[in-house]
Design a protein around this motif. Sequence first.
Motif, PDB file in Angstrom:
ATOM      1  N   HIS A 140       0.823  -1.225   0.000  1.00 53.90           N
ATOM      2  CA  HIS A 140       0.000   0.000   0.000  1.00 53.90           C
ATOM      3  C   HIS A 140       0.853   1.269   0.000  1.00 53.90           C
ATOM      4  CE1 HIS A 140      -3.864  -2.051   0.578  1.00 53.90           C
ATOM      5  NE2 HIS A 140      -3.193  -2.907   1.317  1.00 53.90           N
ATOM      6  N   ARG A 142       3.004   2.595   2.151  1.00 55.47           N
ATOM      7  CA  ARG A 142       2.904   3.374   3.380  1.00 55.47           C
ATOM      8  C   ARG A 142       4.138   3.101   4.242  1.00 55.47           C
ATOM      9  NH1 ARG A 142       0.105   5.798   0.761  1.00 55.47           N
ATOM     10  NH2 ARG A 142      -2.097   6.349   1.013  1.00 55.47           N
ATOM     11  N   GLY A 178      -8.322   0.910   0.991  1.00 51.21           N
ATOM     12  CA  GLY A 178      -7.611   2.125   0.639  1.00 51.21           C
ATOM     13  C   GLY A 178      -8.005   3.299   1.511  1.00 51.21           C
ATOM     14  N   HIS A 179      -9.254   3.295   1.998  1.00 51.31           N
ATOM     15  CA  HIS A 179      -9.715   4.384   2.866  1.00 51.31           C
ATOM     16  C   HIS A 179      -8.896   4.434   4.146  1.00 51.31           C
ATOM     17  CE1 HIS A 179     -12.411   7.081   5.041  1.00 51.31           C
ATOM     18  NE2 HIS A 179     -12.419   6.204   6.027  1.00 51.31           N
ATOM     19  N   TYR A 181      -5.898   2.935   4.720  1.00 57.21           N
ATOM     20  CA  TYR A 181      -4.481   3.146   4.454  1.00 57.21           C
ATOM     21  C   TYR A 181      -4.185   4.587   4.058  1.00 57.21           C
ATOM     22  CZ  TYR A 181      -3.156  -1.732   4.946  1.00 57.21           C
ATOM     23  OH  TYR A 181      -2.884  -2.979   5.466  1.00 57.21           O
ATOM     24  N   SER A 182      -5.182   5.290   3.518  1.00 60.20           N
ATOM     25  CA  SER A 182      -4.966   6.696   3.172  1.00 60.20           C
ATOM     26  C   SER A 182      -4.771   7.561   4.411  1.00 60.20           C
ATOM     27  CB  SER A 182      -6.159   7.226   2.355  1.00 60.20           C
ATOM     28  OG  SER A 182      -7.331   7.337   3.166  1.00 60.20           O
ATOM     29  N   ARG A 183      -5.215   7.062   5.577  1.00 63.40           N
ATOM     30  CA  ARG A 183      -5.056   7.802   6.827  1.00 63.40           C
ATOM     31  C   ARG A 183      -3.740   7.470   7.524  1.00 63.40           C
ATOM     32  NH1 ARG A 183      -7.658  12.041   7.170  1.00 63.40           N
ATOM     33  NH2 ARG A 183      -7.608  11.961   9.441  1.00 63.40           N
TER      34      ARG A 183
END
Length: 224
Positions: A140, A142, A178-179, A181-183
């Motif tokens: 992802h 990150r 994805g929601h 992991y976007s944070r």
Amino acid sequence: MAVALGTLSIGNWLVAARNPVTASAELRITLYDQARLPPEAIESAFDQLRVVFHQSGIAIKLVVGDPAADEAHLFTYNPMPPGYEQEAACRARRDIALRLFDISPAGLRETVLGMASPLARTGVNVRVFTDHVREAAFRHNRPYAIVLSYVIAHEIGHVLLRNSEHEQHGLMSSVWTGHEYSRMMDTAVMFFTGDESQKMLMTLRGMGCRNGTNGFPDTPSLVP
């Protein structure tokens, strides 16, 4: 021997400083780092972990345990006994014994990043598989330490919430998309909900338990 480890970095401290919540409970975490992660990875992960729990009114006290200790090698999963939920919750440990594994058990699905034993009275109650965490972070795109911090937070959440239940979205969701992991960035933070925070604080304070200690409760309900 246990020693204190880690302080908030300047960047993460600014995030916490803007947060109006004042820590009103302390959570002790004993770290058994069998994975032997670099000190900077541990520090970064726990910096972020402190920010996450600060939002819930919880301060973290981190100590380093000996990975060879007996406790580090004991993991038992205690099922919730029907009709005795309150007693089981009160008798379970309210601190965290965290073991980091460098290699996950054979046959464990790659999507499993950690495990918790919410009702454990002794031994490790949070396990994290750092090889799976590293793969998820790579997949992802990150930072590894940041993903690690949220995996630890998720599993601690199960312990303090006294259950293995999941939400559809957010930190306590069963599958991070994805929601979520976007944070997971230095400039964004994924927190527990207000209801989750309240329940975790009640656990740490021993509300509903005899004299605020682990033991059979005097009152019938831990949850408001």
